[in-house]
Design a protein around this motif. Structure first.
Motif, PDB file in Angstrom:
ATOM      1  N   ASN A  99      -9.855  66.801  -9.953  1.00  0.00           N
ATOM      2  CA  ASN A  99      -9.300  65.462 -10.100  1.00  0.00           C
ATOM      3  C   ASN A  99      -8.706  64.935  -8.805  1.00  0.00           C
ATOM      4  O   ASN A  99      -8.694  63.718  -8.562  1.00  0.00           O
ATOM      5  CB  ASN A  99      -8.229  65.452 -11.196  1.00  0.00           C
ATOM      6  CG  ASN A  99      -8.839  65.409 -12.590  1.00  0.00           C
ATOM      7  OD1 ASN A  99     -10.029  65.146 -12.746  1.00  0.00           O
ATOM      8  ND2 ASN A  99      -8.040  65.687 -13.598  1.00  0.00           N
ATOM      9  N   VAL A 100      -8.185  65.835  -7.954  1.00  0.00           N
ATOM     10  CA  VAL A 100      -7.627  65.391  -6.674  1.00  0.00           C
ATOM     11  C   VAL A 100      -8.719  64.755  -5.816  1.00  0.00           C
ATOM     12  O   VAL A 100      -8.515  63.697  -5.199  1.00  0.00           O
ATOM     13  CB  VAL A 100      -6.976  66.579  -5.929  1.00  0.00           C
ATOM     14  CG1 VAL A 100      -6.576  66.165  -4.522  1.00  0.00           C
ATOM     15  CG2 VAL A 100      -5.760  67.083  -6.692  1.00  0.00           C
ATOM     16  N   LEU A 101      -9.899  65.379  -5.785  1.00  0.00           N
ATOM     17  CA  LEU A 101     -11.016  64.821  -5.014  1.00  0.00           C
ATOM     18  C   LEU A 101     -11.471  63.500  -5.612  1.00  0.00           C
ATOM     19  O   LEU A 101     -11.746  62.537  -4.881  1.00  0.00           O
ATOM     20  CB  LEU A 101     -12.173  65.817  -4.992  1.00  0.00           C
ATOM     21  CG  LEU A 101     -13.433  65.366  -4.245  1.00  0.00           C
ATOM     22  CD1 LEU A 101     -13.118  65.049  -2.792  1.00  0.00           C
ATOM     23  CD2 LEU A 101     -14.527  66.437  -4.340  1.00  0.00           C
ATOM     24  N   LEU A 102     -11.539  63.430  -6.945  1.00  0.00           N
ATOM     25  CA  LEU A 102     -11.924  62.188  -7.603  1.00  0.00           C
ATOM     26  C   LEU A 102     -10.938  61.069  -7.287  1.00  0.00           C
ATOM     27  O   LEU A 102     -11.328  59.911  -7.096  1.00  0.00           O
ATOM     28  CB  LEU A 102     -12.010  62.395  -9.116  1.00  0.00           C
ATOM     29  CG  LEU A 102     -13.122  63.315  -9.620  1.00  0.00           C
ATOM     30  CD1 LEU A 102     -13.013  63.498 -11.125  1.00  0.00           C
ATOM     31  CD2 LEU A 102     -14.485  62.769  -9.243  1.00  0.00           C
ATOM     32  N   PHE A 103      -9.637  61.409  -7.238  1.00  0.00           N
ATOM     33  CA  PHE A 103      -8.621  60.405  -6.917  1.00  0.00           C
ATOM     34  C   PHE A 103      -8.873  59.800  -5.540  1.00  0.00           C
ATOM     35  O   PHE A 103      -8.848  58.570  -5.387  1.00  0.00           O
ATOM     36  CB  PHE A 103      -7.230  61.030  -6.956  1.00  0.00           C
ATOM     37  CG  PHE A 103      -6.159  60.144  -6.354  1.00  0.00           C
ATOM     38  CD1 PHE A 103      -5.582  59.135  -7.114  1.00  0.00           C
ATOM     39  CD2 PHE A 103      -5.739  60.297  -5.035  1.00  0.00           C
ATOM     40  CE1 PHE A 103      -4.612  58.300  -6.571  1.00  0.00           C
ATOM     41  CE2 PHE A 103      -4.772  59.477  -4.487  1.00  0.00           C
ATOM     42  CZ  PHE A 103      -4.206  58.476  -5.256  1.00  0.00           C
TER      43      PHE A 103
END
Length: 284
Positions: free
Chosen positions: A201-205
């Motif tokens: 999710n950090v990369l998606l953010f």
């Protein structure tokens, strides 16, 4: 103490509003008022530094401080991108103008080279961030160094997003509406990926954070550019005034919600709340 906001739907709505305003306001100073990319970039970068100092010195999250920095990075990113990618050629100037403001008219790197340079800069920031051992999770960033790296990444990503948006609108042939629809489609893919846990999710953010900038850039161009170029020709001044009103309204709403949340937490932590309610977290 929490220094950064929760990432919710309201967060992304405010992000798109701020980046769209950053596009129209940056163009207002650099092009409509004729200050040029060079002088406007210097002035807006100094504004970014001033707003960042206020944010960094704040003891807790304040929506007005946070979103003012987001807006200043969006405005500075707009003119920084234009200065890197454009020049005084007829393709970039309108109404018969041959120059903009004082100083260099632009480096003329072009969108591909400019985007490559900005991607390299953003990756370098993330590399330093990773080597520092500090978290990428926005809700857990509470240290001065962590927040400073966060804002450097924000500035680089907003500048990169401007280059991407201008490329989609001006060079790709998609036009303003087509470029915006493409970005919306990519954002929908990111939302779907959140449901399957394939990508962190950090990369998606951070991918979404970069992509919402070209969405704001194409939306801003769609509002301000002439009808002959596929825009609505509302002008940079009028569009900026409307967007500023919308953004400040959203900031006031976020501030009221933050005050209510703090009041609820204080009430549940009070001795009168009883052992059952103490420590309970409320989320609205």
């Amino acid at each position: 103490m929490k220094k950064l906001p929760e990432v919710t739907l309201a967060f992304w709505i405010m992000k798109i509003a701020a980046t769209t305003l950053g596009e129209t306001a940056g163009d207002l100073f650099a092009q409509t008022l004729g200050f040029g990319y060079f002088l406007t970039t210097i002035a807006l970068f100094l504004i970014f530094v001033a707003t960042l100092v206020v944010q960094l010195r704040s003891a807790r999250y304040n929506p007005f401080f946070y979103w003012t920095v987001i807006l200043s990075t969006s405005m500075a990113g707009t003119t920084m991108s234009d200065f890197m990618n454009r020049d005084a050629g007829a393709g970039y100037l309108s109404n018969g103008a041959t120059s903009l403001g004082w100083g260099p008219q632009g480096l003329g790197l072009g969108y591909p080279v400019g985007a490559a340079a900005l991607v390299s800069l953003l990756l370098a920031i993330f590399f330093v961030w990773r080597m520092s051992g500090m978290t990428f999770q926005i809700r857990d960033i509470v240290t001065f160094r962590g927040e400073a790296l966060f804002w450097l990444a924000i500035l680089a990503s907003n500048t990169l997003g401007t280059s991407t948006g201008d490329f989609l609108s001006d060079t790709s042939g998609l036009g303003y509406a087509g470029g915006a629809l493409l970005v919306v489609g990519l954002l929908a893919v990111l939302v779907a990926l959140m449901k399957v846990s394939v990508v962190p999710n950090v990369l998606l953010f951070w991918i979404a954070f970069v992509l919402t900038r070209p969405l704001g850039a194409t939306a801003g161009d769609f509002l301000t550019k002439p009808l002959a170029k596929g825009g609505l020709d509302l002008g940079t001044a009028g569009s900026s005034a409307v967007l500023l009103t919308v953004l400040f309204g959203l900031m006031a709403y976020a501030y009221i919600r933050e005050l209510r949340g703090a009041k609820l937490i204080a009430e549940t932590a009070s001795p009168e709340a009883g052992p059952f309610l103490q420590g309970t977290r409320f989320r609205g």
